[in-house]
Motif scaffolding. Structure first.
Motif, PDB file in Angstrom:
ATOM      1  N   ASP A 168       0.861  -1.188   0.000  1.00 13.51           N
ATOM      2  CA  ASP A 168       0.000   0.000   0.000  1.00 13.51           C
ATOM      3  C   ASP A 168       0.895   1.234   0.000  1.00 13.51           C
ATOM      4  OD1 ASP A 168      -1.829   1.971   0.258  1.00 13.51           O
ATOM      5  OD2 ASP A 168      -2.508   1.414   2.279  1.00 13.51           O
ATOM      6  N   TYR A 169       1.103   1.811  -1.183  1.00 14.85           N
ATOM      7  CA  TYR A 169       2.019   2.941  -1.309  1.00 14.85           C
ATOM      8  C   TYR A 169       1.360   4.274  -0.965  1.00 14.85           C
ATOM      9  CZ  TYR A 169       4.877  -0.629  -3.442  1.00 14.85           C
ATOM     10  OH  TYR A 169       5.604  -1.776  -3.658  1.00 14.85           O
ATOM     11  N   THR A 170       0.136   4.224  -0.385  1.00 15.51           N
ATOM     12  CA  THR A 170      -0.420   5.447   0.220  1.00 15.51           C
ATOM     13  C   THR A 170      -0.097   5.477   1.714  1.00 15.51           C
ATOM     14  OG1 THR A 170      -2.558   4.434   0.747  1.00 15.51           O
ATOM     15  CG2 THR A 170      -2.322   5.442  -1.444  1.00 15.51           C
ATOM     16  N   SER A 171       0.587   4.467   2.211  1.00 12.44           N
ATOM     17  CA  SER A 171       0.961   4.407   3.631  1.00 12.44           C
ATOM     18  C   SER A 171       2.241   5.202   3.863  1.00 12.44           C
ATOM     19  CB  SER A 171       1.167   2.952   4.056  1.00 12.44           C
ATOM     20  OG  SER A 171       1.902   2.886   5.262  1.00 12.44           O
ATOM     21  N   PRO A 172       2.199   6.259   4.664  1.00 15.41           N
ATOM     22  CA  PRO A 172       3.419   7.040   4.956  1.00 15.41           C
ATOM     23  C   PRO A 172       4.535   6.168   5.521  1.00 15.41           C
ATOM     24  CG  PRO A 172       1.481   8.220   5.710  1.00 15.41           C
ATOM     25  CD  PRO A 172       1.020   6.861   5.305  1.00 15.41           C
ATOM     26  N   TRP A 173       4.162   5.199   6.361  1.00 12.34           N
ATOM     27  CA  TRP A 173       5.184   4.334   6.958  1.00 12.34           C
ATOM     28  C   TRP A 173       5.923   3.554   5.872  1.00 12.34           C
ATOM     29  CZ3 TRP A 173       6.256  -0.875   7.033  1.00 12.34           C
ATOM     30  CH2 TRP A 173       7.183  -1.304   7.996  1.00 12.34           C
ATOM     31  N   THR A 174       5.171   3.015   4.889  1.00  9.14           N
ATOM     32  CA  THR A 174       5.792   2.267   3.791  1.00  9.14           C
ATOM     33  C   THR A 174       6.730   3.156   2.988  1.00  9.14           C
ATOM     34  OG1 THR A 174       3.873   0.797   3.628  1.00  9.14           O
ATOM     35  CG2 THR A 174       5.320   0.918   1.700  1.00  9.14           C
ATOM     36  N   ILE A 175       6.285   4.381   2.685  1.00 16.46           N
ATOM     37  CA  ILE A 175       7.111   5.320   1.925  1.00 16.46           C
ATOM     38  C   ILE A 175       8.396   5.630   2.683  1.00 16.46           C
ATOM     39  CG2 ILE A 175       7.235   7.638   0.942  1.00 16.46           C
ATOM     40  CD1 ILE A 175       5.376   5.677  -0.542  1.00 16.46           C
ATOM     41  N   LYS A 176       8.281   5.866   3.983  1.00 14.04           N
ATOM     42  CA  LYS A 176       9.465   6.175   4.790  1.00 14.04           C
ATOM     43  C   LYS A 176      10.467   5.032   4.770  1.00 14.04           C
ATOM     44  CE  LYS A 176       7.125   9.291   8.042  1.00 14.04           C
ATOM     45  NZ  LYS A 176       6.696   9.499   9.455  1.00 14.04           N
ATOM     46  N   GLN A 177       9.970   3.810   4.887  1.00 16.82           N
ATOM     47  CA  GLN A 177      10.857   2.642   4.898  1.00 16.82           C
ATOM     48  C   GLN A 177      11.602   2.500   3.571  1.00 16.82           C
ATOM     49  OE1 GLN A 177      10.839   2.093   8.349  1.00 16.82           O
ATOM     50  NE2 GLN A 177      11.255   0.021   7.647  1.00 16.82           N
ATOM     51  N   ILE A 178      10.893   2.712   2.463  1.00 16.66           N
ATOM     52  CA  ILE A 178      11.518   2.573   1.145  1.00 16.66           C
ATOM     53  C   ILE A 178      12.574   3.653   0.937  1.00 16.66           C
ATOM     54  CG2 ILE A 178      11.119   2.605  -1.349  1.00 16.66           C
ATOM     55  CD1 ILE A 178       8.302   1.522  -0.784  1.00 16.66           C
ATOM     56  N   VAL A 179      12.236   4.877   1.305  1.00 19.90           N
ATOM     57  CA  VAL A 179      13.196   5.984   1.148  1.00 19.90           C
ATOM     58  C   VAL A 179      14.427   5.732   2.015  1.00 19.90           C
ATOM     59  CG1 VAL A 179      13.591   8.440   1.594  1.00 19.90           C
ATOM     60  CG2 VAL A 179      11.485   7.693   0.456  1.00 19.90           C
ATOM     61  N   LYS A 180      14.201   5.287   3.246  1.00 19.90           N
ATOM     62  CA  LYS A 180      15.325   5.030   4.151  1.00 19.90           C
ATOM     63  C   LYS A 180      16.236   3.951   3.584  1.00 19.90           C
ATOM     64  CE  LYS A 180      17.349   5.841   8.116  1.00 19.90           C
ATOM     65  NZ  LYS A 180      17.942   7.164   8.385  1.00 19.90           N
ATOM     66  N   ARG A 181      15.638   2.936   2.986  1.00 19.19           N
ATOM     67  CA  ARG A 181      16.437   1.819   2.469  1.00 19.19           C
ATOM     68  C   ARG A 181      17.203   2.189   1.208  1.00 19.19           C
ATOM     69  NH1 ARG A 181      17.541  -3.387   2.265  1.00 19.19           N
ATOM     70  NH2 ARG A 181      17.452  -4.565   0.337  1.00 19.19           N
ATOM     71  N   TYR A 182      16.545   2.859   0.278  1.00 14.82           N
ATOM     72  CA  TYR A 182      17.148   3.054  -1.034  1.00 14.82           C
ATOM     73  C   TYR A 182      17.759   4.439  -1.252  1.00 14.82           C
ATOM     74  CZ  TYR A 182      14.998  -1.307  -2.592  1.00 14.82           C
ATOM     75  OH  TYR A 182      14.648  -2.618  -2.738  1.00 14.82           O
ATOM     76  N   SER A 183      17.260   5.442  -0.575  1.00 13.13           N
ATOM     77  CA  SER A 183      17.629   6.812  -0.952  1.00 13.13           C
ATOM     78  C   SER A 183      18.079   7.657   0.231  1.00 13.13           C
ATOM     79  CB  SER A 183      16.429   7.494  -1.636  1.00 13.13           C
ATOM     80  OG  SER A 183      15.932   6.699  -2.691  1.00 13.13           O
ATOM     81  N   ASP A 184      18.518   7.014   1.315  1.00 16.73           N
ATOM     82  CA  ASP A 184      18.851   7.758   2.528  1.00 16.73           C
ATOM     83  C   ASP A 184      19.995   8.741   2.308  1.00 16.73           C
ATOM     84  OD1 ASP A 184      18.306   8.219   5.300  1.00 16.73           O
ATOM     85  OD2 ASP A 184      20.212   7.231   5.756  1.00 16.73           O
ATOM     86  N   PHE A 185      20.923   8.401   1.397  1.00 14.38           N
ATOM     87  CA  PHE A 185      22.104   9.239   1.232  1.00 14.38           C
ATOM     88  C   PHE A 185      22.038  10.140  -0.006  1.00 14.38           C
ATOM     89  CE2 PHE A 185      23.614   5.364   3.460  1.00 14.38           C
ATOM     90  CZ  PHE A 185      23.819   5.972   4.690  1.00 14.38           C
ATOM     91  N   ILE A 186      20.853  10.265  -0.613  1.00 17.50           N
ATOM     92  CA  ILE A 186      20.664  11.235  -1.696  1.00 17.50           C
ATOM     93  C   ILE A 186      21.047  12.629  -1.167  1.00 17.50           C
ATOM     94  CG2 ILE A 186      18.879  12.440  -3.030  1.00 17.50           C
ATOM     95  CD1 ILE A 186      19.453   9.855  -4.322  1.00 17.50           C
TER      96      ILE A 186
END
Length: 632
Positions: free
Chosen positions: A190-208
């Motif tokens: 469910d990509y409308t879930s803020p928690w899911t979005i945060k987890q994905i960003v933290k995993r893949y894009s934390d150092f952008i």
């Protein structure tokens, strides 16, 4: 504004459907792709503004924004970067419809498996279209910096897409995904879930480099909250050593390795030139419990331009450095690069060579400057590092320079080969070693007796890999590595005529017994000879100079390789009372059938003395019991 509709070519439709349904098993990567594109757009605007100060563009607050609308089930990834013109949208977003698609599809059909197919698609550069994995429809609204008119691109990922010019588009690019219903069984979250979005960003894009912001959900009656920055933007490997504290390095290590202890060493590397990359590597202070298991996950994290690509990238370090953790950030790789492409990439091989040399030189520096930390390193990782002596001939000298071994010279202090050579006796041409399961067992081995008597140092090697690397290395600084349990050993140095005459006399005296024992033990041995290495024990078994040892045979069999059983050599000690009496009995008795059991026992005792097992334990026990009974 006029809306134009374009039709995808047949091949392009096929490729798009394959992209959506077959390529990515992990659908979360769509957000990685869109954030990465947004980051590139911000980088390009910053560079463009530096080159052309007259460019009418706002660069005061460059950022990426993620918006979620639960009611409309949309997810928007927005940046205020360089943007695209109408023509650029047709060229860049329409890349999939280029004329080379037919050729590409041919290569794709010839790919042997899904992994290779994913690699080819990665080379093609269609990451934007991964949005269709999670969305029924994708809308892109963009305006190039410095221009007044924007463009809207829309498609349902089927046969057509539309382009239209718009007047109210902000600078930059917005990608609006009209999300499919969540389907956890098919990894569609469910990509409308803020928690899911945060987890994905933290995993893949934390150092952008740029802030990735999201407006938190508004509670009933509350004012619209301030945007929350989801990524740390702390690409520690891209910052100078002076800007980063040890604590920050250690926290990154713990995050990467899931190890609560601090690392033993932090290694930084920045390569510039035709192929740029940065590396931040860590040597752990303790070996993981599964380091030698088949399922151990080895490799470092791979980033491309600070975008996370994969965990456990094995291509960047050789297997014998599998304990090293860390991050490598390359500037010139595709975001969709696959493991198969990495294994074949020339730049990756260059990176592996340099990273390997950097790790080995750092270990050498630790060895030179900090004995305690080196002792910790070698205790934890020496065994796995020695695998490189077999597999990496290019770095063999560097590995030998940091390797140390237990030795008869000192009980608790290991030695290097260089130190061993310095201590070699006058006239000693070889470096001697013995292998076995433990220091105690090999120190007490019959093979060691003459070396102990003459005070000749022997390396005591107790790791399984020692059997293999010693044979593979062969020599060090012109000195041969020789097993004290293989071949014939002559420790007398200069020839002594008296000793030589004594040996000739013994050989003549024992010739009959040696030949007879060879016949009686033919199933198990290929030769019986007098020993120059025994001073206390009656007998020992040795391998011929070029034969596999029993330990090596067992190792190969454990790996599923069939190797023929090698007969060994039985050496007997002409000065031992048991051997003297056996020889005397052989000469005096015409009926020697009673001596057969004695010869068999002598051989089995020699096998036991080196830690081996009797061929027939029950028979051996019976023979010993019978002999004991006769003596009582």
């Amino acid at each position: 504004m006029t809306t134009e509709t374009f039709e995808f070519q047949v091949e392009a439709r096929q490729l798009l459907q394959l992209m959506i349904h077959s390529v990515y098993s992990n659908k979360d990567v769509f957000l990685r792709e869109l954030v990465s594109n947004a980051s590139d757009a911000l980088d390009k605007l910053r560079l463009e503004k530096l080159r052309d100060d007259s460019l009418d563009a706002d660069v005061s607050d460059l950022h990426i924004e993620i918006d979620v609308d639960k009611d409309a089930r949309t997810l928007t990834v927005r940046d205020n970067g360089i943007g695209m013109s109408y023509d650029e949208v047709g060229q860049l977003i329409g890349t999939i419809a280029n004329s080379g698609t037919a050729t590409f599809l041919k290569e794709l059909r010839e790919a042997q498996d899904a992994a290779n197919a994913e690699g080819l698609i990665g080379q093609f550069g269609v990451g934007f279209y991964s949005g269709f994995m999670v969305a029924d429809e994708v809308t892109l609204v963009t305006r190039r910096a410095g221009e007044s008119q924007g463009t809207r691109w829309t498609s349902r990922g089927e046969s057509t897409y539309t382009l239209e010019k718009v007047d109210d588009a902000p600078q930059g690019t917005s990608v609006i995904l009209h999300l499919k219903p969540a389907d956890p069984e098919n990894q569609l979250h469910d990509y409308t879930s803020p928690w899911t979005i945060k987890q994905i960003v933290k995993r893949y894009s934390d150092f952008i480099t740029w802030p990735i912001r999201m407006v938190p959900e508004k509670g009933e009656g509350e004012e619209v909250p301030e945007p929350e920055t989801l990524n740390s933007m702390k690409a520690l490997w891209a910052r100078s050593r002076e800007e980063v504290s040890d604590d920050e390095y250690h926290e990154l290590y713990k995050h990467i390795s899931h190890d609560w202890r601090e690392p033993l060493e932090t290694i930084r590397l920045q390569a510039e030139g035709t192929f740029e990359y940065q590396a931040l590597l860590f040597v752990p202070s303790h070996a993981p419990h599964d380091l030698f298991t088949r399922d151990f996950k080895r490799g470092v994290q791979l980033y491309v331009k600070r975008v996370f690509i994969m965990d456990d990238c094995e291509a960047l370090l050789p297997p014998y450095l599998r304990f090293v953790k860390g991050v490598v950030d390359a500037q010139d790789l595709s975001l969709n690069v696959s493991r198969e492409i990495l294994q074949q990439d020339r730049h990756i091989r260059m990176m592996q060579r340099r990273l390997t040399k950097k790790v080995l030189s750092t270990i050498k520096e630790i060895k030179t400057k900090d004995a305690d930390r080196y002792a910790t390193f070698w205790r934890e990782f020496g065994t796995v590092l020695k695998e490189g002596l077999v597999t990496d001939s290019e770095n063999r000298d560097a590995i030998l320079a940091v390797a140390s071994f237990a030795t008869t010279h000192a009980e608790d202090e290991p030695t290097t080969l260089a130190q061993y050579v310095e201590r070699m006796k006058d006239g000693q041409d070889d470096i001697y070693y013995i292998t076995g399961e433990s220091r105690q067992s090999i120190e007490n081995s019959p093979h060691m007796e003459a070396f102990r008597d003459k005070g000749i140092e022997v390396l005591l090697l107790t790791d399984a890999v020692d059997e293999v690397w010693a044979d593979a290395v062969g020599e060090y600084e012109g000195k041969k590595l020789r097993s004290v349990a293989k071949g014939e050993i002559d420790l007398d140095g200069e020839k002594d005529e008296k000793a030589e005459g004594e040996r000739e006399k013994q050989a003549e005296d024992y010739a009959g017994l040696l030949g007879w024992m060879r016949e009686q033990l033919d199933e198990d041995i290929k030769e019986v000879r007098l020993s120059s290495r025994l001073t206390v024990s009656p007998a020992c078994v040795v391998s011929d100079a070029h034969d596999l040892t029993p330990a090596l045979e067992n190792m190969y069999r454990a790996m599923g390789q069939e190797v023929p059983r090698t007969k060994r050599i039985l050496e007997i000690n002409p000065g031992h009372p048991l051997v003297k009496n056996l020889n005397q009995a052989y000469k005096e008795r015409e009926d020697r059938s009673g001596l057969v059991e004695s010869a068999e026992l002598l051989h089995t005792l020699a096998v036991l003395a080196e830690g081996g097992q009797p061929k027939d334990p029950a028979r051996f026990v019976k023979l010993v019991a019978d002999r004991l009974e006769r003596t009582l």
